[in-house]
Design an enzyme around this catalytic site. Structure first.
Site, PDB file in Angstrom:
ATOM      1  N   ALA A  83       3.204   7.679   7.043  1.00  0.00           N
ATOM      2  CA  ALA A  83       2.787   8.779   6.176  1.00  0.00           C
ATOM      3  C   ALA A  83       1.671   8.321   5.260  1.00  0.00           C
ATOM      4  O   ALA A  83       1.646   7.177   4.809  1.00  0.00           O
ATOM      5  CB  ALA A  83       3.975   9.274   5.355  1.00  0.00           C
ATOM      6  N   ARG A  91       1.842   4.071  -3.913  1.00  0.00           N
ATOM      7  CA  ARG A  91       2.132   3.455  -2.622  1.00  0.00           C
ATOM      8  C   ARG A  91       3.630   3.216  -2.451  1.00  0.00           C
ATOM      9  O   ARG A  91       4.161   3.290  -1.351  1.00  0.00           O
ATOM     10  CB  ARG A  91       1.355   2.144  -2.500  1.00  0.00           C
ATOM     11  CG  ARG A  91      -0.164   2.324  -2.501  1.00  0.00           C
ATOM     12  CD  ARG A  91      -0.881   0.982  -2.478  1.00  0.00           C
ATOM     13  NE  ARG A  91      -2.336   1.136  -2.450  1.00  0.00           N
ATOM     14  CZ  ARG A  91      -3.107   1.060  -3.509  1.00  0.00           C
ATOM     15  NH1 ARG A  91      -2.574   0.871  -4.696  1.00  0.00           N
ATOM     16  NH2 ARG A  91      -4.415   1.183  -3.392  1.00  0.00           N
ATOM     17  N   ASP A 151      -8.500  -4.944  -2.215  1.00  0.00           N
ATOM     18  CA  ASP A 151      -8.646  -5.001  -3.669  1.00  0.00           C
ATOM     19  C   ASP A 151      -9.613  -6.122  -4.060  1.00  0.00           C
ATOM     20  O   ASP A 151     -10.443  -5.974  -4.964  1.00  0.00           O
ATOM     21  CB  ASP A 151      -7.284  -5.248  -4.325  1.00  0.00           C
ATOM     22  CG  ASP A 151      -6.244  -4.273  -3.833  1.00  0.00           C
ATOM     23  OD1 ASP A 151      -6.144  -3.170  -4.392  1.00  0.00           O
ATOM     24  OD2 ASP A 151      -5.538  -4.616  -2.874  1.00  0.00           O
ATOM     25  N   THR A 152      -9.495  -7.256  -3.363  1.00  0.00           N
ATOM     26  CA  THR A 152     -10.391  -8.384  -3.627  1.00  0.00           C
ATOM     27  C   THR A 152     -11.832  -8.014  -3.274  1.00  0.00           C
ATOM     28  O   THR A 152     -12.769  -8.360  -4.010  1.00  0.00           O
ATOM     29  CB  THR A 152      -9.930  -9.615  -2.827  1.00  0.00           C
ATOM     30  OG1 THR A 152      -8.675 -10.069  -3.354  1.00  0.00           O
ATOM     31  CG2 THR A 152     -10.942 -10.743  -2.905  1.00  0.00           C
ATOM     32  N   ALA A 153     -12.013  -7.303  -2.173  1.00  0.00           N
ATOM     33  CA  ALA A 153     -13.356  -6.852  -1.792  1.00  0.00           C
ATOM     34  C   ALA A 153     -13.910  -5.874  -2.820  1.00  0.00           C
ATOM     35  O   ALA A 153     -15.111  -5.909  -3.151  1.00  0.00           O
ATOM     36  CB  ALA A 153     -13.312  -6.197  -0.416  1.00  0.00           C
ATOM     37  N   ARG A 154     -13.049  -5.010  -3.338  1.00  0.00           N
ATOM     38  CA  ARG A 154     -13.488  -4.070  -4.382  1.00  0.00           C
ATOM     39  C   ARG A 154     -13.896  -4.809  -5.644  1.00  0.00           C
ATOM     40  O   ARG A 154     -14.875  -4.433  -6.305  1.00  0.00           O
ATOM     41  CB  ARG A 154     -12.352  -3.082  -4.687  1.00  0.00           C
ATOM     42  CG  ARG A 154     -12.132  -2.041  -3.612  1.00  0.00           C
ATOM     43  CD  ARG A 154     -10.841  -1.267  -3.820  1.00  0.00           C
ATOM     44  NE  ARG A 154     -10.726  -0.131  -2.894  1.00  0.00           N
ATOM     45  CZ  ARG A 154      -9.594   0.485  -2.604  1.00  0.00           C
ATOM     46  NH1 ARG A 154      -8.463   0.086  -3.172  1.00  0.00           N
ATOM     47  NH2 ARG A 154      -9.578   1.497  -1.766  1.00  0.00           N
ATOM     48  N   HIS A 178      -0.097  -4.898  -3.695  1.00  0.00           N
ATOM     49  CA  HIS A 178      -1.227  -4.018  -3.411  1.00  0.00           C
ATOM     50  C   HIS A 178      -0.892  -2.671  -4.046  1.00  0.00           C
ATOM     51  O   HIS A 178      -0.351  -1.769  -3.410  1.00  0.00           O
ATOM     52  CB  HIS A 178      -1.433  -3.862  -1.905  1.00  0.00           C
ATOM     53  CG  HIS A 178      -2.478  -2.844  -1.535  1.00  0.00           C
ATOM     54  ND1 HIS A 178      -3.744  -2.856  -2.068  1.00  0.00           N
ATOM     55  CD2 HIS A 178      -2.427  -1.778  -0.701  1.00  0.00           C
ATOM     56  CE1 HIS A 178      -4.444  -1.849  -1.570  1.00  0.00           C
ATOM     57  NE2 HIS A 178      -3.660  -1.171  -0.735  1.00  0.00           N
TER      58      HIS A 178
END
Length: 321
Positions: A83, A91, A151-154, A178
């Site tokens: 979903a 989340r 999140d690390t990439a962001r 996360h």
């Protein structure tokens, strides 16, 4: 001598799954991709559509719609099914309904004779990665969640915008759940090798230490903003999953912030949570023990505690306690 063929089985061809398949094709990762979904028409259509782009791809690839039997010879099974997160929903709110879905999926995969590596991307990813290990009975290092890789990439992107440098030259980590309790490891964040704190201190007329709080908030709340605008996030996580897939198939020994099983390290027992880990063909080779500040350590333990408490009723239900 038969040449080794890298096969990826993708379960779930919704927004995240189809974006992952598209990125996988464009980056030339894996030799074979089998797409599995309850929505047969959608998955067949995706496979057809992707095959029509092979003439423009960097390498040849076999792509087809299949079923769980095709998982037997897969090196990696990537699960994006489940979903979706709705506006206003965390989340962790997704846990109960997606755990039931995962039990069916994982048991079906294992019935095929699969003996590879699971990569989990469905939310809440840390807990569903834990449940995937429970259902599959595979060694913990062969069950990996996407964790805080996105999140690390962001974080790297937001810092690159703030300091006006390439994101490739920004290094730092988001660790923990996360989700809302994640945290930035500022003590290990560098801009071109220079500490983020030193970078700010060297140019006080341009930068301010308080801006780091705003940057982290943008990172932490990014999914909510995207979901509000377009209904789902899928491009960024898809590219993160391809990065993880490449690290496994190419035996890279790459350090990525994935959801990994901790059994004592960081002072946490029996939990999957996002931390830097070395990833190669065997799965998670090793977890990197960062030396956190006192505040970072406290926040990390709080994040782990939230995951453990949230997971308790689900574990009781599926273990029959």
């Amino acid at each position: 001598m038969v040449e080794r063929v890298n096969r990826v089985a993708l379960i779930g061809t919704g927004a995240v799954g189809s974006s992952y398949a598209f990125a996988l094709l464009n980056q030339g990762v894996a030799d074979e991709l089998v797409m599995i979904d309850l929505n047969i028409d959608k998955s067949e259509g995706d496979a057809m559509d992707l095959n029509h782009g092979l003439a423009f791809a960097p390498s040849s690839k076999k792509i087809w719609f299949g079923d769980y039997n095709d998982c037997q010879k897969a090196d990696i099974v990537v699960i994006t099914a489940g979903a979706n997160q709705k506006p206003g929903e965390t989340r962790l709110d997704l846990l109960e309904k997606n755990t039931a879905v995962f039990q069916s999926i994982v048991e079906s995969v294992m019935s095929s004779g699969f003996d590879g590596i699971f990569v989990v991307a469905t939310n809440p990813v840390d807990i569903l990665t834990y449940m995937t290990r429970e259902f599959s009975k595979l060694p913990a290092h062969r069950v990996i969640g996407s964790g805080t890789i996105l999140d690390t990439a962001r974080l790297r992107y937001q810092l690159s915008e703030y300091f006006d440098v390439s994101a490739k030259n920004v290094h730092g980590y988001i660790i923990g759940e996360h989700g809302d309790s994640e945290l930035p490891v500022w003590s290990h964040t560098t801009i071109g090798g220079q500490s983020v704190f030193d970078r700010i201190q060297d140019s006080p007329e341009k930068y301010n230490i308080s801006d780091l709080d705003d940057i982290f908030e943008q990172v932490r709340d990014a999914a909510y903003h995207i979901i509000k605008r377009k209904g789902a996030t899928h491009y960024g996580i898809a590219m993160g999953l391809v990065r993880l897939t490449r690290a496994i198939l190419h035996n890279e020994n790459a350090i990525l912030t994935v959801s990994s099983h901790l059994d004592g390290i960081y002072g946490v027992e029996d939990i999957y949570i996002g931390v830097p880990a070395i990833v190669n063909r065997s799965g998670i080779r090793e977890i990197i023990p960062l030396h956190l500040t006192e505040e970072e350590n406290r926040k990390f333990l709080d994040s782990a505690s939230i995951l453990k408490e949230t997971m308790k009723p689900v574990l009781k239900q599926y273990k029959g306690e």
